[in-house]
Design an enzyme around this catalytic site. Sequence first.
Site, mmCIF file in Angstrom:
data_model
loop_
_atom_site.group_PDB
_atom_site.id
_atom_site.type_symbol
_atom_site.label_atom_id
_atom_site.label_comp_id
_atom_site.label_asym_id
_atom_site.label_seq_id
_atom_site.Cartn_x
_atom_site.Cartn_y
_atom_site.Cartn_z
ATOM 1 N N CYS A 105 0.845 -1.188 0.000
ATOM 2 C CA CYS A 105 0.000 0.000 0.000
ATOM 3 C C CYS A 105 0.880 1.237 0.000
ATOM 4 O O CYS A 105 1.873 1.294 0.726
ATOM 5 C CB CYS A 105 -0.897 -0.008 1.239
ATOM 6 S SG CYS A 105 -2.015 1.384 1.360
ATOM 7 N N HIS A 138 -9.003 -3.667 -2.459
ATOM 8 C CA HIS A 138 -8.072 -2.850 -1.666
ATOM 9 C C HIS A 138 -8.518 -1.383 -1.658
ATOM 10 O O HIS A 138 -8.617 -0.769 -0.587
ATOM 11 C CB HIS A 138 -6.662 -2.989 -2.265
ATOM 12 C CG HIS A 138 -5.608 -2.204 -1.577
ATOM 13 N ND1 HIS A 138 -4.644 -2.800 -0.789
ATOM 14 C CD2 HIS A 138 -5.339 -0.875 -1.550
ATOM 15 C CE1 HIS A 138 -3.834 -1.865 -0.312
ATOM 16 N NE2 HIS A 138 -4.236 -0.683 -0.759
ATOM 17 N N GLU A 139 -8.791 -0.831 -2.837
ATOM 18 C CA GLU A 139 -9.181 0.582 -2.915
ATOM 19 C C GLU A 139 -10.555 0.808 -2.284
ATOM 20 O O GLU A 139 -10.769 1.828 -1.612
ATOM 21 C CB GLU A 139 -9.140 1.079 -4.359
ATOM 22 C CG GLU A 139 -7.784 0.964 -5.041
ATOM 23 C CD GLU A 139 -6.606 1.516 -4.250
ATOM 24 O OE1 GLU A 139 -6.768 2.457 -3.449
ATOM 25 O OE2 GLU A 139 -5.494 0.984 -4.417
ATOM 26 N N HIS A 168 -10.202 1.096 1.446
ATOM 27 C CA HIS A 168 -9.718 2.418 1.876
ATOM 28 C C HIS A 168 -10.882 3.380 2.083
ATOM 29 O O HIS A 168 -10.924 4.118 3.068
ATOM 30 C CB HIS A 168 -8.771 3.027 0.839
ATOM 31 C CG HIS A 168 -7.348 2.622 1.005
ATOM 32 N ND1 HIS A 168 -6.642 2.789 2.176
ATOM 33 C CD2 HIS A 168 -6.486 2.072 0.117
ATOM 34 C CE1 HIS A 168 -5.402 2.348 2.009
ATOM 35 N NE2 HIS A 168 -5.285 1.901 0.775
#
Length: 178
Positions: free
Chosen positions: A104, A146-147, A150
Amino acid sequence: MRHGSIPGASGRVRPLTLLGAPVLHAPCAEVTDFGLDLGRLVEDMFATMYAAQGWGLAANQIGVGLRVFVYDCPDDEDVRHLGHVVNPRVVDLDGVTVRGPEGCLSLPGLEAATPRYDHAVVEGVTVKGDPVRVHGTGYFARCLQHESDHLDGGVYTDHVTGWRRRRVLRQVARARWS
């Protein structure tokens, strides 16, 4: 972003937000203003992602608490996927769970084997408000998850368990940026 332009070409590189910053650990707000500022944000996100040599970037990784992410990421067949999603929501996760290397930009220099589904579908809109549906498999599915994490206030280390989690948290504690 103008049609046919290179993403990020007119953007400016912004400082990355690092693990521990409150904006990384809080759910991001829905985008409601689809004006020029949103287009500039997306351009800046692409410029920042490319400068940091990343595959994806969420707005809160540059300190902006809005539901936006950009990506330029290959899948497991080395097909390039390039785009952005505003107000994304994961609508489908399936397939097998694969534990693979994940890093990351907000945790520079660290990596941990992280379990993710090998198929993901995200829906949202573009900077102009047009509907978009993005399908990802393999590594690109990992990027989409993953995004999206966030934007919900999470980081990949939240998915790491056991000795792998203990190891990556020790690395975080020793990192120069923490």
